[in-house]
Scaffold this motif. Structure first.
Motif, PDB file in Angstrom:
ATOM      1  N   LYS A  18       8.181 -20.091  73.675  1.00  0.00           N
ATOM      2  CA  LYS A  18       9.196 -19.760  72.675  1.00  0.00           C
ATOM      3  C   LYS A  18       8.561 -19.469  71.320  1.00  0.00           C
ATOM      4  O   LYS A  18       7.398 -19.782  71.084  1.00  0.00           O
ATOM      5  CB  LYS A  18      10.210 -20.898  72.548  1.00  0.00           C
ATOM      6  N   THR A  19       9.357 -18.880  70.449  1.00  0.00           N
ATOM      7  CA  THR A  19       8.892 -18.524  69.108  1.00  0.00           C
ATOM      8  C   THR A  19       9.539 -19.421  68.066  1.00  0.00           C
ATOM      9  O   THR A  19      10.765 -19.595  68.055  1.00  0.00           O
ATOM     10  CB  THR A  19       9.228 -17.053  68.786  1.00  0.00           C
ATOM     11  N   ILE A  20       8.714 -19.979  67.209  1.00  0.00           N
ATOM     12  CA  ILE A  20       9.173 -20.803  66.092  1.00  0.00           C
ATOM     13  C   ILE A  20       8.812 -20.088  64.792  1.00  0.00           C
ATOM     14  O   ILE A  20       7.659 -19.694  64.590  1.00  0.00           O
ATOM     15  CB  ILE A  20       8.519 -22.198  66.117  1.00  0.00           C
ATOM     16  N   LEU A  21       9.777 -19.911  63.930  1.00  0.00           N
ATOM     17  CA  LEU A  21       9.530 -19.366  62.589  1.00  0.00           C
ATOM     18  C   LEU A  21       9.489 -20.535  61.614  1.00  0.00           C
ATOM     19  O   LEU A  21      10.457 -21.297  61.515  1.00  0.00           O
ATOM     20  CB  LEU A  21      10.640 -18.390  62.184  1.00  0.00           C
ATOM     21  N   TYR A  22       8.365 -20.670  60.914  1.00  0.00           N
ATOM     22  CA  TYR A  22       8.263 -21.712  59.891  1.00  0.00           C
ATOM     23  C   TYR A  22       8.371 -21.080  58.511  1.00  0.00           C
ATOM     24  O   TYR A  22       7.671 -20.101  58.197  1.00  0.00           O
ATOM     25  CB  TYR A  22       6.944 -22.482  59.992  1.00  0.00           C
ATOM     26  N   VAL A  23       9.242 -21.648  57.672  1.00  0.00           N
ATOM     27  CA  VAL A  23       9.467 -21.151  56.318  1.00  0.00           C
ATOM     28  C   VAL A  23       8.985 -22.213  55.337  1.00  0.00           C
ATOM     29  O   VAL A  23       9.563 -23.297  55.255  1.00  0.00           O
ATOM     30  CB  VAL A  23      10.956 -20.822  56.078  1.00  0.00           C
ATOM     31  N   HIS A  24       7.923 -21.890  54.620  1.00  0.00           N
ATOM     32  CA  HIS A  24       7.269 -22.887  53.776  1.00  0.00           C
ATOM     33  C   HIS A  24       8.011 -23.140  52.471  1.00  0.00           C
ATOM     34  O   HIS A  24       8.962 -22.431  52.102  1.00  0.00           O
ATOM     35  CB  HIS A  24       5.823 -22.458  53.480  1.00  0.00           C
ATOM     36  N   GLY A  25       7.544 -24.141  51.756  1.00  0.00           N
ATOM     37  CA  GLY A  25       8.155 -24.535  50.494  1.00  0.00           C
ATOM     38  C   GLY A  25       7.591 -23.776  49.300  1.00  0.00           C
ATOM     39  O   GLY A  25       6.728 -22.895  49.431  1.00  0.00           O
ATOM     40  N   PHE A  26       8.074 -24.152  48.130  1.00  0.00           N
ATOM     41  CA  PHE A  26       7.693 -23.504  46.876  1.00  0.00           C
ATOM     42  C   PHE A  26       6.192 -23.659  46.630  1.00  0.00           C
ATOM     43  O   PHE A  26       5.634 -24.735  46.820  1.00  0.00           O
ATOM     44  CB  PHE A  26       8.489 -24.131  45.733  1.00  0.00           C
ATOM     45  N   ALA A  27       5.546 -22.578  46.228  1.00  0.00           N
ATOM     46  CA  ALA A  27       4.118 -22.557  45.875  1.00  0.00           C
ATOM     47  C   ALA A  27       3.215 -22.882  47.056  1.00  0.00           C
ATOM     48  O   ALA A  27       2.076 -23.300  46.882  1.00  0.00           O
ATOM     49  CB  ALA A  27       3.823 -23.497  44.704  1.00  0.00           C
ATOM     50  N   THR A  78      11.132 -26.090  55.141  1.00  0.00           N
ATOM     51  CA  THR A  78      10.970 -27.292  54.326  1.00  0.00           C
ATOM     52  C   THR A  78      11.189 -26.956  52.861  1.00  0.00           C
ATOM     53  O   THR A  78      10.684 -25.945  52.361  1.00  0.00           O
ATOM     54  CB  THR A  78       9.567 -27.903  54.509  1.00  0.00           C
ATOM     55  N   SER A  79      11.942 -27.823  52.170  1.00  0.00           N
ATOM     56  CA  SER A  79      12.192 -27.692  50.738  1.00  0.00           C
ATOM     57  C   SER A  79      12.799 -26.318  50.421  1.00  0.00           C
ATOM     58  O   SER A  79      13.875 -25.998  50.907  1.00  0.00           O
ATOM     59  CB  SER A  79      10.902 -27.945  49.954  1.00  0.00           C
ATOM     60  N   MET A  80      12.122 -25.488  49.632  1.00  0.00           N
ATOM     61  CA  MET A  80      12.620 -24.144  49.369  1.00  0.00           C
ATOM     62  C   MET A  80      12.834 -23.398  50.682  1.00  0.00           C
ATOM     63  O   MET A  80      13.801 -22.647  50.851  1.00  0.00           O
ATOM     64  CB  MET A  80      11.643 -23.374  48.489  1.00  0.00           C
ATOM     65  N   GLY A  81      11.929 -23.603  51.627  1.00  0.00           N
ATOM     66  CA  GLY A  81      12.085 -22.976  52.941  1.00  0.00           C
ATOM     67  C   GLY A  81      13.331 -23.434  53.661  1.00  0.00           C
ATOM     68  O   GLY A  81      13.902 -22.697  54.469  1.00  0.00           O
ATOM     69  N   GLY A  82      13.779 -24.658  53.378  1.00  0.00           N
ATOM     70  CA  GLY A  82      15.033 -25.142  53.940  1.00  0.00           C
ATOM     71  C   GLY A  82      16.223 -24.389  53.376  1.00  0.00           C
ATOM     72  O   GLY A  82      17.213 -24.158  54.078  1.00  0.00           O
ATOM     73  N   MET A  83      16.140 -24.012  52.096  1.00  0.00           N
ATOM     74  CA  MET A  83      17.194 -23.183  51.492  1.00  0.00           C
ATOM     75  C   MET A  83      17.285 -21.856  52.231  1.00  0.00           C
ATOM     76  O   MET A  83      18.375 -21.399  52.605  1.00  0.00           O
ATOM     77  CB  MET A  83      16.896 -22.943  50.016  1.00  0.00           C
ATOM     78  N   TYR A  84      16.131 -21.210  52.436  1.00  0.00           N
ATOM     79  CA  TYR A  84      16.120 -19.927  53.139  1.00  0.00           C
ATOM     80  C   TYR A  84      16.596 -20.088  54.587  1.00  0.00           C
ATOM     81  O   TYR A  84      17.390 -19.286  55.085  1.00  0.00           O
ATOM     82  CB  TYR A  84      14.712 -19.340  53.135  1.00  0.00           C
ATOM     83  N   PRO A  98      16.010 -29.788  52.382  1.00  0.00           N
ATOM     84  CA  PRO A  98      16.282 -28.442  51.879  1.00  0.00           C
ATOM     85  C   PRO A  98      16.681 -28.429  50.409  1.00  0.00           C
ATOM     86  O   PRO A  98      17.543 -29.197  49.982  1.00  0.00           O
ATOM     87  CB  PRO A  98      17.436 -27.967  52.771  1.00  0.00           C
ATOM     88  N   ALA A  99      16.060 -27.545  49.646  1.00  0.00           N
ATOM     89  CA  ALA A  99      16.381 -27.381  48.226  1.00  0.00           C
ATOM     90  C   ALA A  99      17.547 -26.406  48.109  1.00  0.00           C
ATOM     91  O   ALA A  99      17.376 -25.246  47.719  1.00  0.00           O
ATOM     92  CB  ALA A  99      15.163 -26.884  47.462  1.00  0.00           C
TER      93      ALA A  99
END
Length: 328
Positions: A18-27, A78-84, A98-99
């Motif tokens: 399967k494919t997992i997309l990870y969305v990182h946090g700020f900076a 995670t964090s900003m990535g949680g917002m996205y 999530p921010a």
């Protein structure tokens, strides 16, 4: 097991193929430590982790494009990535701290001026500048939260919130919309322990759900987890973490003990106990494969393992028993 890091363990079958997309946090970047954890723990999964542009409209546009191309089975932000991640409709998502009010978070914590990227980025840029205009952009982007939600989508999203997070606190905001909001032991930034003991169990739930996988059921009487002073007994946490790899584990307590049991399990067991607790006076009616209990309470429909008996005197004895079964 990773010999260099005792907390990290590989699960080759988890999200395999399967494919997992990870969305990182700020900076941060797609080369963060969390990405390395994901790839190490789930070596048979494809982990996609792009560097998110600084400007949020460009960021969400890139992520929407990646989702269209990759059709990820799971998105973790995670964090900003949680917002996205929350805004990427139609996919299973795990939003960690999530921010959801990113612009306000930036203003409150003084995230302005010249900023250094915490991890290397593919474009080689090492720093960026945050002014009031950029903070406003993030504020406007965060206001798109919860747009276009369907009832089905609400059930595809899990929120994980660290009980020691001093940077972001959006649990109530998230929980007002999404029912699957869970506290875990940890700070804003995930470490190996919080990842393995809080995020991985949720990934396993989602993987099982997608695969329509039915695991054997183990019920554990709450009294077998604590001593006379309500302290966790030796090796019980170790046992639970091993058992949830192969079984559906539920915790059983008297109906009258709802509040103290919920508090105790949240403190000492954490995420694996979320929505996996049964309150009943009739354990004999529990339908499952195994029941671990301190005292026999009549006939049961599950195989009884009497904790404290000569055969199962300690949790190490129970660990040995199930290790021989190999997940059966």
């Amino acid at each position: 097991m990773n010999t260099e890091n005792p907390y990290i363990k590989q699960f080759p079958d988890l999200m395999a193929g399967k494919t997992i997309l990870y969305v990182h946090g700020f900076a941060s970047s797609g080369q963060s430590g969390t990405v390395k954890r994901l790839r190490e723990v789930m070596p048979q999964a494809k982990v996609v982790a792009p560097d998110i542009p600084i400007h949020p409209q460009e960021g969400i546009a890139l992520l929407q494009q990646v989702c269209q191309e990759e059709q990820p089975d799971l998105i973790i932000g995670t964090s900003m990535g949680g917002m996205y991640a929350e805004q990427l409709r139609g996919f299973y998502r795990i939003c960690v701290n999530p921010a959801l009010e990113m612009g306000e978070t930036m203003r409150t914590h003084g995230m302005t001026g010249t900023q250094q990227f915490q991890n290397p980025r593919l474009d080689g840029i090492q720093e960026f500048y945050v002014d009031k205009a950029l903070v406003k952009e993030y504020k406007e982007q965060s206001e798109h939260r919860f747009e276009g939600l369907t009832d089905d989508d609400r059930l595809r999203v899990y929120g994980l919130f660290g009980d020691e997070d001093t940077t972001v606190n959006t649990y109530d905001l998230f929980h007002s919309v999404y029912p699957q909001a869970i506290h875990f032991h940890g700070e804003h930034r995930m470490n190996d322990q919080s990842f393995m003991h809080s995020v991985v169990p949720v990934i396993r739930w989602i993987d099982d759900l997608q695969e329509h996988r039915q695991r054997p059921i183990i019920y554990i009487g709450i009294e077998s987890l604590m001593d006379d002073y309500r302290k966790p007994v030796s090796s019980m946490i170790k046992a639970i973490r091993l058992l949830i790899e192969h079984y559906q584990v539920y915790f059983v307590a008297p109906a009258s003990a709802y509040v103290p049991t919920a508090q105790w399990l949240t403190e000492h067991v954490g995420v694996p106990a979320w929505h996996h607790t049964v309150y009943t006076y009739r354990r004999d009616l529990l339908y499952g494969d195994y029941l671990i209990a301190k005292e026999k309470e009549g006939d049961t429909m599950a195989t009884l393992l009497e904790y404290g008996s000569d055969t199962f005197k300690t949790w190490e004895d129970i660990i040995e028993y199930f290790s021989r079964l190999g997940g059966q």
